[in-house]
Design an enzyme around this catalytic site. Structure first.
Site, PDB file in Angstrom:
ATOM      1  N   GLN A   1       0.758  -1.218  -0.039  1.00 24.60           N
ATOM      2  CA  GLN A   1      -0.019  -0.020   0.002  1.00 24.60           C
ATOM      3  C   GLN A   1       0.855   1.390   0.007  1.00 24.60           C
ATOM      4  O   GLN A   1       0.613   2.261  -0.716  1.00 24.60           O
ATOM      5  CB  GLN A   1      -0.893   0.002   1.266  1.00 24.60           C
TER       6      GLN A   1
ATOM      7  N   GLU B   1      -3.359   5.801   2.173  1.00 25.04           N
ATOM      8  CA  GLU B   1      -3.004   7.166   1.430  1.00 25.04           C
ATOM      9  C   GLU B   1      -2.060   8.034   1.759  1.00 25.04           C
ATOM     10  O   GLU B   1      -1.541   8.588   0.969  1.00 25.04           O
ATOM     11  CB  GLU B   1      -4.565   8.234   1.784  1.00 25.04           C
TER      12      GLU B   1
END
Lengths: 329, 694, 169
Positions: B593, B660
């Protein structure tokens, strides 16, 4: 996409006759550009004649020492062929810098030459485009011009030809073999594509029914010292902003022959004769390279938004020439 | 929340549980579900940016063999609610943006649907439009709040005064481009309307949120809508809210009961119908003394929204929290335009909002003659500067130092244009990253004992590539004291207990804490020796600490950039991120990620820009050939690390979101490195080669 | 206009009637229920629909099925056989994917690409295209260039490269 008939070609003459008879018919090669265009509504053929069934998939050495690449040879096979790699490295490099591994396995030599511009307005049926709909206007003028022409454009069209392969072929004096309704003929690659003028809907000098069957590469000592350099917005898998194919034959410290072509700058692969004239019969020095680039680009007319292409073309040419010379030392 | 889960499966690199299905191509995404009696939808779209439809001639389409229905505003059913103007399609003749849905053709095959759509003749009375964002737009306005519920403007002290009195100031304008999320899987839905229920196989970041959004529009109770989303091919925010294609598919399905209506947006259509990140224009002001100590930080952001529906990106948010300064100010102004409505894209607010300030910090470091890492360390706040709350944990400095060590930063000569490798100019740069902890209430989970040591755990979470399916099983395993292989997890279906959206890096911590709660209740009720069929349910536990602390993840990114002296080509041979994000649940998927976010950040820095043609009002580079996302060859040696961070306050897992933060700060680090390489300061993304040519 | 075609898909002969307009991709997905190849762009710009066609990697979105009559097609599902292909194992080991949507295409492309390298094909980053190329020359830069026709928006490139590096050994 409208419904269409599909016919595998049995022989070149028959395929030509079939297409020549039907105004809405066209040849199907690897399909990587045509199918794309049919989906977008840019091409609306009612009959596809599949020419990948023809025996045009060979690469052979010609009696004069040149090489013939069949029009059906896939881009990947041409790029991997030992003769091409050894004698015409710029061509192999150009092929390898085009599209992706998967697309090169489909795309053919003939189809690559005949691929159409990637101008975003040409590809969007909701915007005016003289190439797609003559007389409707050019949306690129005053629009997004990053990938548009700086040489040879007209007030009707500022699109560029997107091929890499064709740029190398133009530099290497390749000749296209064409079978048409009236028989066979040769067309130098540099004369195959047109400048847009007031007829931008015509990309090439070919007529309906003309089928490219092969491309011949002449024997030339300079070709062995040829390079292709492509500058683009991604490191790979992107069309050229500017590309340069160049070959130099240097003997006793002087340039005996020079061949230079630019991609990404014009409606056709741009053979840089003025630059060649500056390079020939003198020593290959940095200042000559700059002079050559200047000679070719002094007439460049960038658009608002692609002014950078002029220094980019200049610098890229110099960079490639420098590289070729350093390799020959 | 001091009672942290004891890790066994958690914090181990468990291989993705859906990995075998994904590498063999057998994991079903929305459009992959085999359905009987399919019908295919192709939409009709507006080719002007503003106007009124005066005529639609659908006859040529209707006459085509295989066409099942043609929908336009003239025959479409009235919707029950037009509160969400993005979803209220086919209700009037009004065209509010180019590309807007004006109807649909539904046919027996996709080929017929597409051909028929091309035959429909739409006449529009075109009106003047405004689509271009400008800092001096005449209708700039102050939104009531910015996404999701932050105050629009904040101010402490006086930044103007601080700037006037400061020894050193930076006052520059930075711009980020218009970006499209472009998940690889286009927005797709397969809809069946039968017996007064609507069933959707959908590509969404939240089955329940989609249902909640569309049911009232269609006049249905939520229970009449079932949304199934076992696998989702990326979303990056664009599948976090319901978009209009869902309503179009649902209307078509209602028109053709018994048919499964299949609708996938084309890549081109995604550029006008699936959300995007607004371009931003940021005026950033820094005021500092000679030692680089900040006395003032100001960020004034101008961005766009659509005229018909507001979305206000929270661009000024990160500057409210990053560095200490007595005088601070952040503002947001919106230009209402005739464009599609902007929406979430990976790290809304933080991603564009860290670009300007983090480049400005680099400019300040240069102006002060300070190392940019030292500058950041000198301005480290002791508490959250605006709220005054302590941080639950804040390890920015540790990330900067660890990264500097790994990257080989020490001894860096700050002189620009001082290093070369052949024709390549070489430089290095750094920037900070941050992302808030979004712990979102409202999920529920059930735990059921299946016998033989096995449990079924259900929560309608979504795995859009994040690894949720795997990490939630790890969390459940530890919460129930069994191995991961003993957990059967159900996600991605409104038939399962409700879950919140996979967005805001909130999924793992919010759903995971819910599972921990359900497991706690289960063990409380049934002890360690449950009987087959024993079941317990739990909801997301409250976190009382949330009020007392500021909670954020931090990080530092380091880039090496090469710029070709002749061509201006920009390459990023090295990119390194070090993050502090609490406990890492699965190091394997976490690293993916983080590097994924950084890769998207690199893509934003070097390539991405949705090019608007103001004359037509649409994005002209609307496909993957022209809208460049980074390809494999663009990514060099890129790696992510994290430091051990023990945060007992954030949630029962001790974890912060990581989906994020990887994209935050990347573009600034690259721009700063490009400056170091060339001496050219780029303040306008993307950093393309033309910016270095003259 | 319809045409009758026969394909061999993942080892099984399959017959179907297709509209001449139907691409190979849509034939596989909508007619034959083979959904491993994905539609990410439908224009040859992303690589998600990559399969091995007669042993070579190609995008299936730009090929009309009618022109591929008699072709042998291997998808990621077919590569797996009864278990998993070494390339698939390497992708799992290296977490060479996230959402998984581009993955079947990446894996078919990687298998085809390694075969191309073994056959001695150069790439755009091969320093000397005239020289010989073998599998040992397949360094990270070569893998990146040769795999650039497969976009991955999740940003798994780094892991894809390490997976292929290992599988190519």
């Amino acid at each position: 996409m409208i419904p269409f008939d599909y016919q595998p070609a049995e022989n070149a003459e028959g395929a030509v006759a079939t297409v020549a008879r039907a105004p809405e018919a066209t040849f199907l090669g690897g399909g990587t550009n045509l199918v794309d265009h049919m989906k977008l509504g840019l091409a609306r053929p009612s009959l596809l004649v599949d020419v990948t069934t023809l025996p045009l998939d060979r690469i052979e050495t010609l009696p004069d020492g040149g090489v013939r690449i069949g029009a059906g040879v896939r881009n990947s096979d041409a790029a991997a062929h030992p003769t091409i790699r050894e004698r015409y490295p710029a061509l192999a490099e150009a092929l390898l810098s085009g599209a992706s591994g998967q697309l090169r396995n489909l795309a053919t030599t003939g189809g690559n030459l005949l691929q159409r511009t990637r101008c975003v307005y040409f590809q969007d049926v909701t915007t005016p485009c003289n190439k797609r709909e003559p007389g409707s206007g050019c949306s690129a003028l005053g629009g997004y011009t990053r990938y548009h022409a700086i040489l040879g454009a007209s007030s009707d069209c500022v699109a560029v030809h997107p091929s890499d392969m064709a740029v190398a072929m133009a530099a290497l004096d390749a000749v296209v073999q064409v079978t048409g309704p009236g028989g066979q003929r040769d067309i130098p690659v540099v004369d195959l594509h047109r400048l847009p003028g007031d007829q931008p809907h015509r990309d090439t000098v070919l007529s309906h029914g003309d089928l490219i069957t092969a491309v011949d590469l002449p024997p030339a000592p300079a070709s062995r010292h040829s390079r292709y350099r492509k500058v683009r917005d991604r490191a790979s898998y992107a069309f050229a902003l500017v590309s340069v194919a160049a070959a130099l034959d240097i003997e006793d410290g002087d340039v005996r022959a020079a061949r230079v072509a630019f991609g990404g700058v014009s409606h056709k692969p741009w053979r840089a004769r003025r630059a060649e004239d500056v390079l020939v019969e003198g020593p290959p020095t940095e200042s000559t390279f700059w002079d050559a680039a200047e000679a070719e680009l002094s007439d460049a007319e960038p658009l608002r938004g692609n002014e950078f292409k002029v220094p980019l073309a200049r610098n890229t040419l110099v960079s490639v020439l420098r590289e070729i010379v350093s390799e020959q030392r | 929340m001091t009672d942290l889960l004891r890790p066994h499966a958690v914090a181990t690199p468990v291989e993705r549980l859906d990995g075998p299905a994904k590498v063999t191509g057998t994991a079903p995404y929305a459009f992959d579900h085999a359905v009987p009696n399919p019908a295919y939808l192709h939409p009709l779209q507006a080719a002007v940016a503003r106007g009124r439809v005066t005529d639609i001639d659908t006859r040529p389409a209707e006459e085509l063999d295989g066409v099942l229905a043609v929908l336009t505003h003239r025959n479409a059913p009235r919707l029950a609610s037009d509160e969400d103007a993005e979803l209220a399609i086919l209700q009037s003749d009004e065209v509010a943006f180019r590309g807007q849905f004006l109807g649909a053709v539904i046919a027996e095959t996709p080929e017929i649907a597409r051909q028929a759509a091309s035959l429909v003749r739409i006449t529009v009375d075109e009106q003047e439009h405004q689509v271009q964002l400008r800092a001096d737009h005449r209708q700039l306005y102050v939104p009531e709040e910015v996404n999701p519920t932050f105050p629009t403007d904040t101010s402490q002290g006086d930044v103007d005064l601080a700037a006037r009195d400061a020894a050193i100031t930076v006052d520059e304008r930075y711009t980020t481009a218009w970006y499209h999320n472009n998940p690889m899987e286009p927005h797709s839905t397969v809809a069946l309307w039968q017996d007064a229920t609507l069933t959707l196989y959908d590509s969404t970041q939240g089955a329940h949120p989609v249902r909640t959004a569309i049911a009232p529009v269609l006049g249905l109770d939520p229970e009449q809508v079932r949304v199934i989303a076992p696998h989702v091919g990326g979303g990056f925010g664009s599948k976090g809210t319901a978009h209009a294609h869902l309503i179009l598919a649902a209307l078509a399905a209602r028109e053709l009961p018994g048919h499964w209506v299949k609708f996938a947006l084309t890549r081109q259509q995604m550029f006008s119908l699936a959300g995007y990140r607004t371009p931003t224009i940021q005026r950033v002001r820094l005021a500092a003394d000679h030692e680089g100590r900040l006395s003032g930080i100001g960020v004034d952001a101008v961005e766009q929204t659509s005229r018909f529906k507001e979305f206000a990106e929270q661009t000024g948010i990160p500057a409210r929290t990053m560095y200490a300064a007595r005088n601070r100010r952040s503002t947001h102004r919106l230009a209402p335009l005739d464009v599609p409505v902007p929406s979430w894209m990976r790290a809304p607010g933080e991603c564009p909002g860290m670009f300007g300030p983090e480049v400005a910090m680099d400019e300040l470091a240069t102006a002060c003659g300070l190392d940019p890492i030292e500058l950041r360390i000198r301005n480290e706040p002791h508490v959250d500067p605006e709220s005054g709350k302590p941080f639950s944990s804040r390890n920015l400095i540790a990330c900067l130092r660890d990264g500097a060590h790994r990257f080989g930063w020490d001894g860096r000569d700050p002189t620009p244009r001082g290093r070369r490798d052949g024709r390549w100019l070489v430089g290095t740069g750094v920037a900070s990253s941050t992302y808030p902890v979004h712990y979102i209430p409202g999920s529920a989970a059930t735990v059921r004992y299946l016998g033989e040591g096995r449990y079924r755990v259900e929560v309608s979470a979504t795995d859009l590539g994040t690894g949720a399916r795997t990490v939630l099983a790890q969390i459940a395993a530890d919460a129930l004291g069994v191995g991961v292989e003993r957990i059967e997890l159900g996600i991605g279906d409104t038939a399962l207990p409700v879950a919140t959206v996979a967005g805001g890096s909130s999924g793992t911590i919010s759903w995971g804490s819910t599972i921990v709660e359900a497991a706690r209740i289960f063990r409380h009720e049934y002890g360690d020796n449950p009987s087959e069929g024993d079941e317990a349910a739990g909801t997301t536990p409250e976190n009382p600490a949330a009020e007392r602390f500021a909670m954020r993840a931090f990080g530092a990114q380091f880039a090496e950039v090469r710029v070709h002296e002749d061509t201006g080509e920009v390459r990023v041979p090295r990119l390194l991120g070090v993050f502090a994000a609490g406990r890492i649940i699965n190091p394997r998927t976490a690293r993916s990620q983080l590097i994924g976010g950084m890769t998207m950040g690199l893509s934003m820095a070097l390539h991405e820009e949705s090019v608007l043609d103001p004359r037509f009002g649409h994005i002209v580079n609307h496909d993957f050939a022209e809208y460049h996302v980074a390809a494999n060859a663009d990514v060099g040696a890129l790696d992510a690390h994290w430091i051990d961070e023990d945060d007992p306050h954030v949630n029962p897992l001790g974890a912060k979101g990581i989906g994020e933060i990887g994209i935050v700060g990347t573009a600034a680090a690259i721009v700063n490195a490009a400056y170091h390489a060339t001496g050219v300061r780029v303040r306008e993304l993307p950093v393309t080669l033309d910016k270095f040519l003259h | 206009m319809d045409a009758e075609i026969t394909l061999r898909v993942d080892g099984r002969p399959r017959q179907c009637t297709v509209d001449t307009r139907t691409t190979l991709l849509d034939t596989l997905r909508e007619h034959l229920g083979v959904s491993a190849p994905k539609k990410g762009c439908d224009h040859g710009q992303c690589g998600s629909c990559t399969v091995l066609l007669d042993g070579r990697r190609v995008t299936t979105c730009l090929a009309f099925a009618v022109a591929q009559n008699g072709a042998e097609i291997t998808t990621a599902e077919g590569l797996a056989g009864d278990g998993e292909h070494p390339m698939q194992r390497a992708f799992l080991d290296h977490d060479g994917f996230q959402c998984g949507f581009c993955t079947p295409g990446q894996i078919c492309s990687a298998v085809g690409m390694v075969d191309e390298a073994r056959a001695g094909w150069p790439s755009a980053v091969t320093p000397d295209v005239a020289g010989s190329v073998d599998i040992d020359d397949l360094d990270d830069a070569e893998i990146r260039e040769r795999m650039s026709g497969n976009l991955c928006r999740c940003g798994a490139y780094v892991n894809i490269v390490s997976a292929i590096r290992e599988a190519a050994r």
